[in-house]
Write a protein that holds these residues in place. Structure first.
Motif, PDB file in Angstrom:
ATOM      1  N   ALA A  84      62.490  24.392  29.179  1.00  0.00           N
ATOM      2  CA  ALA A  84      62.195  23.808  27.582  1.00  0.00           C
ATOM      3  C   ALA A  84      63.807  23.239  27.092  1.00  0.00           C
ATOM      4  N   PRO A  85      63.923  22.507  26.421  1.00  0.00           N
ATOM      5  CA  PRO A  85      65.430  22.136  25.650  1.00  0.00           C
ATOM      6  C   PRO A  85      66.041  23.383  25.026  1.00  0.00           C
ATOM      7  N   ASP A  86      65.265  24.152  24.288  1.00  0.00           N
ATOM      8  CA  ASP A  86      66.066  25.357  23.391  1.00  0.00           C
ATOM      9  C   ASP A  86      66.326  26.244  24.622  1.00  0.00           C
ATOM     10  N   ASP A  87      66.050  26.269  25.686  1.00  0.00           N
ATOM     11  CA  ASP A  87      66.418  27.345  26.887  1.00  0.00           C
ATOM     12  C   ASP A  87      67.535  26.845  27.772  1.00  0.00           C
ATOM     13  N   ASN A  88      67.854  25.415  27.901  1.00  0.00           N
ATOM     14  CA  ASN A  88      68.531  24.720  28.589  1.00  0.00           C
ATOM     15  C   ASN A  88      69.986  24.748  28.029  1.00  0.00           C
ATOM     16  N   PRO A  89      70.802  25.351  28.861  1.00  0.00           N
ATOM     17  CA  PRO A  89      72.169  25.600  28.261  1.00  0.00           C
ATOM     18  C   PRO A  89      72.898  24.085  28.221  1.00  0.00           C
ATOM     19  N   GLU A  90      72.601  23.178  29.173  1.00  0.00           N
ATOM     20  CA  GLU A  90      73.316  21.991  28.899  1.00  0.00           C
ATOM     21  C   GLU A  90      72.980  21.153  27.784  1.00  0.00           C
ATOM     22  N   ASP A  97      78.338  19.915  20.773  1.00  0.00           N
ATOM     23  CA  ASP A  97      79.453  18.785  21.061  1.00  0.00           C
ATOM     24  C   ASP A  97      78.917  17.594  19.984  1.00  0.00           C
ATOM     25  N   GLU A  98      77.838  17.238  19.850  1.00  0.00           N
ATOM     26  CA  GLU A  98      77.477  16.116  19.037  1.00  0.00           C
ATOM     27  C   GLU A  98      77.634  16.534  17.453  1.00  0.00           C
ATOM     28  N   ASN A  99      77.357  17.914  17.524  1.00  0.00           N
ATOM     29  CA  ASN A  99      77.462  18.576  15.957  1.00  0.00           C
ATOM     30  C   ASN A  99      78.860  18.560  15.663  1.00  0.00           C
ATOM     31  N   LYS A 100      79.820  18.854  16.591  1.00  0.00           N
ATOM     32  CA  LYS A 100      81.537  18.805  16.192  1.00  0.00           C
ATOM     33  C   LYS A 100      81.739  17.401  15.895  1.00  0.00           C
ATOM     34  N   LYS A 101      81.363  16.390  16.840  1.00  0.00           N
ATOM     35  CA  LYS A 101      81.644  14.925  16.576  1.00  0.00           C
ATOM     36  C   LYS A 101      81.159  14.652  15.044  1.00  0.00           C
TER      37      LYS A 101
END
Length: 139
Positions: A84-90, A97-101
């Motif tokens: 699941a996306p919320d369990d996927n570390p990548e 990274d997107e949030n930092k940008k």
């Protein structure tokens, strides 16, 4: 109504086989070239020979549990379990990274807005002191 049922089933199988053949990548088709399978399905669709032949002999084999589905190009990758996306570390890392940008972009916009506001204040203060380029009002 029941007398039309066999015709509708044959038509449904024919359409399914035809669309499945068209959507199958060329390198995954078994037995004959893809174009040959299309012609077989079209020519022998009414008697069920074409669609059944495609489903039995031409369609790519599906891997069952644990084997993994074929990858594009026919190569098989490592067997991976779906996460699941919320369990996927990548995925979570990409969100950070997107949030930092986004935060950096927002800071740049805020700095630009502050700079423009300061310029507007300077112009307003300059024009109210009589230093502006506006001609005096006739009254």
């Amino acid at each position: 109504m029941l007398r039309y049922l066999p015709f509708l089933l044959i038509l449904a199988l024919w359409i399914y086989a035809f669309i499945d053949c068209l959507n199958t990548p060329e390198n995954q088709v078994r037995g004959l070239p893809k174009i040959a399978w299309v012609f077989i399905i079209l020519l022998f669709g009414e008697v069920l020979i074409g669609p059944v032949a495609w489903l039995v002999a031409g369609r790519p084999r599906r891997e069952h549990a644990g084997g993994g589905a074929p990858w594009p190009g026919g190569a098989r990758g490592p067997a991976q379990k779906w996460v699941a996306p919320d369990d996927n570390p990548e995925f979570l890392r990409s969100l950070k990274d997107e949030n930092k940008k986004d935060e950096a972009l927002l800071k740049d916009w805020e700095a630009d807005l502050r700079r423009r506001e300061e310029e507007l204040r300077r112009k307003e203060n300059g024009s109210s002191d009589g230093e502006g380029n506006n001609p005096p009002a006739k009254g």
